[in-house]
Design an enzyme around this catalytic site. Structure first.
Site, PDB file in Angstrom:
ATOM      1  N   CYS A   1      37.042  34.577  64.855  1.00  0.00           N
ATOM      2  CA  CYS A   1      37.828  34.377  66.271  1.00  0.00           C
ATOM      3  C   CYS A   1      39.211  34.388  65.918  1.00  0.00           C
ATOM      4  O   CYS A   1      40.128  34.110  66.866  1.00  0.00           O
ATOM      5  CB  CYS A   1      37.410  32.935  66.554  1.00  0.00           C
ATOM      6  SG  CYS A   1      35.700  32.962  67.244  1.00  0.00           S
TER       7      CYS A   1
ATOM      8  N   CYS B   1      47.030  26.200  67.321  1.00  0.00           N
ATOM      9  CA  CYS B   1      47.022  25.725  65.821  1.00  0.00           C
ATOM     10  C   CYS B   1      47.344  24.515  65.173  1.00  0.00           C
ATOM     11  O   CYS B   1      46.769  24.065  64.403  1.00  0.00           O
ATOM     12  CB  CYS B   1      48.415  26.770  65.065  1.00  0.00           C
ATOM     13  SG  CYS B   1      48.065  28.542  65.296  1.00  0.00           S
TER      14      CYS B   1
ATOM     15  N   ASP C   1      41.337  32.570  63.767  1.00  0.00           N
ATOM     16  CA  ASP C   1      41.842  31.534  62.862  1.00  0.00           C
ATOM     17  C   ASP C   1      40.753  30.736  62.196  1.00  0.00           C
ATOM     18  O   ASP C   1      39.813  30.263  62.866  1.00  0.00           O
ATOM     19  CB  ASP C   1      43.001  30.533  63.939  1.00  0.00           C
ATOM     20  CG  ASP C   1      43.984  31.097  64.471  1.00  0.00           C
ATOM     21  OD1 ASP C   1      44.886  31.554  63.509  1.00  0.00           O
ATOM     22  OD2 ASP C   1      43.997  31.352  65.583  1.00  0.00           O
TER      23      ASP C   1
ATOM     24  N   CYS D   1      47.788  32.826  61.631  1.00  0.00           N
ATOM     25  CA  CYS D   1      49.294  33.230  61.711  1.00  0.00           C
ATOM     26  C   CYS D   1      50.255  32.167  60.977  1.00  0.00           C
ATOM     27  O   CYS D   1      49.898  31.340  60.475  1.00  0.00           O
ATOM     28  CB  CYS D   1      49.446  33.487  63.330  1.00  0.00           C
ATOM     29  SG  CYS D   1      49.311  31.884  64.073  1.00  0.00           S
TER      30      CYS D   1
END
Length: 294
Positions: free
Chosen positions: A41, A112, A43, A68
């Site tokens: 997916c 995140c 992450d 990222c």
């Protein structure tokens, strides 16, 4: 190019806590691991905690993150926030705290910070031997976003905890709706439902005849019902085990309590919050309630 803060870039380029903590069998020390996300997916985060068992203090923490700039920086920020804290203190760290520590994140990268918070919760619950299904119903209920495997329960929780108001917000925080987009209308419906409950909470609670009755609650009635459930259904169980709980404050769907007696010092206080208190209040008052210890 994302507009990252200097703090985000610094932690991304100069991470100090990447890696693994191996369990070397040190006396009085326990290593726990928490996983969240999926490489498929986009992450994934694995968080390692080294904990002093007597005090439940986090002696060290390391992360392995596939993702990222924001994902790596959020992982590093999380560890900076929890180093040296007890597990109960660490449990109070939210995704908002992570984003704030970074000086902010682009809205599209807020997921995140959520991933960091969830990895922390997973590691702590694993340390305490609490099964996932007993502390979190995110994996239960209707699956709304099939692209990223996000359930209705998880979407509702993130809406409440972060005061989200649009489907785009939800996508930014948990990715739901960011794939094929077919679930965006369902997400809008969930947001509307949460907002309606915030205005006129609906609760099912036995009446004097023992039959279920539906109530539209004002804020005062909602607090009174929470207090009633605590007094009649929760406190007797806790008192029997040498503990107790006191209602401290209610902010929307966030219920703050003070654990007392044996509950205040017990290593299973997390289970008490989630199983004995939060799940009962969700059954009796609102499915969106989140219980926190102060």
């Amino acid at each position: 190019m994302w507009d990252y803060t200097d703090k985000v870039l610094d932690l991304f380029y100069n991470p100090k806590h990447q890696g693994v903590i191996e369990d070397k069998g040190e006396p009085g020390v326990k290593v726990a691991v928490g996983d969240v996300g999926s490489i498929a997916c986009g992450d994934a985060l694995r968080l390692h905690l080294k904990v002093e068992q007597d005090t439940e203090t986090i002696l060290d923490a390391r992360f392995q993150t596939f993702g990222c700039t924001s994902a790596i920086a959020s992982s590093e920020a999380l560890i900076e926030l929890i180093q040296g804290k007890t597990l109960d203190e660490a449990l109070k760290v939210t995704n908002k705290d992570i984003a704030s520590h970074l000086g902010g994140l682009p809205e599209a990268k807020m997921h995140c910070s959520v991933m960091g918070q969830e990895a922390l919760l997973s590691a702590i619950y694993n340390y305490r031997g609490i099964k996932r299904e007993t502390h979190d119903d995110d994996d239960e209920g209707a699956l709304v976003c099939t692209c990223f495997g996000i359930s209705e329960s998880k979407i509702r929780r993130v809406i409440v905890e972060n005061n989200l108001t649009t489907a785009e917000d939800v996508t930014n925080y948990v990715k739901a709706g960011g794939g094929c987009g077919s679930c965006l209308a369902n997400i809008d419906d969930i947001i509307a439902s949460v907002q309606q409950q915030a205005v006129t909470p609906v609760s099912v609670y036995p009446n004097t005849n023992g039959q279920a009755s539906v109530k539209k609650l004002t804020s005062v009635q909602k607090i009174a019902l929470i207090q009633r459930v605590l007094d009649e259904e929760v406190r007797p169980v806790l008192i029997a085990d040498g503990g107790d709980v006191e209602l401290y404050d209610v902010e929307g769907d966030r219920v703050k309590v003070i654990l007392q007696g044996a509950c205040g010092s017990c290593s299973s206080s997390t289970a008490t919050l989630k199983i004995a208190i939060e799940s009962r209040l969700r059954d009796r008052v609102s499915q969106d309630i989140v219980v926190e210890a102060v």
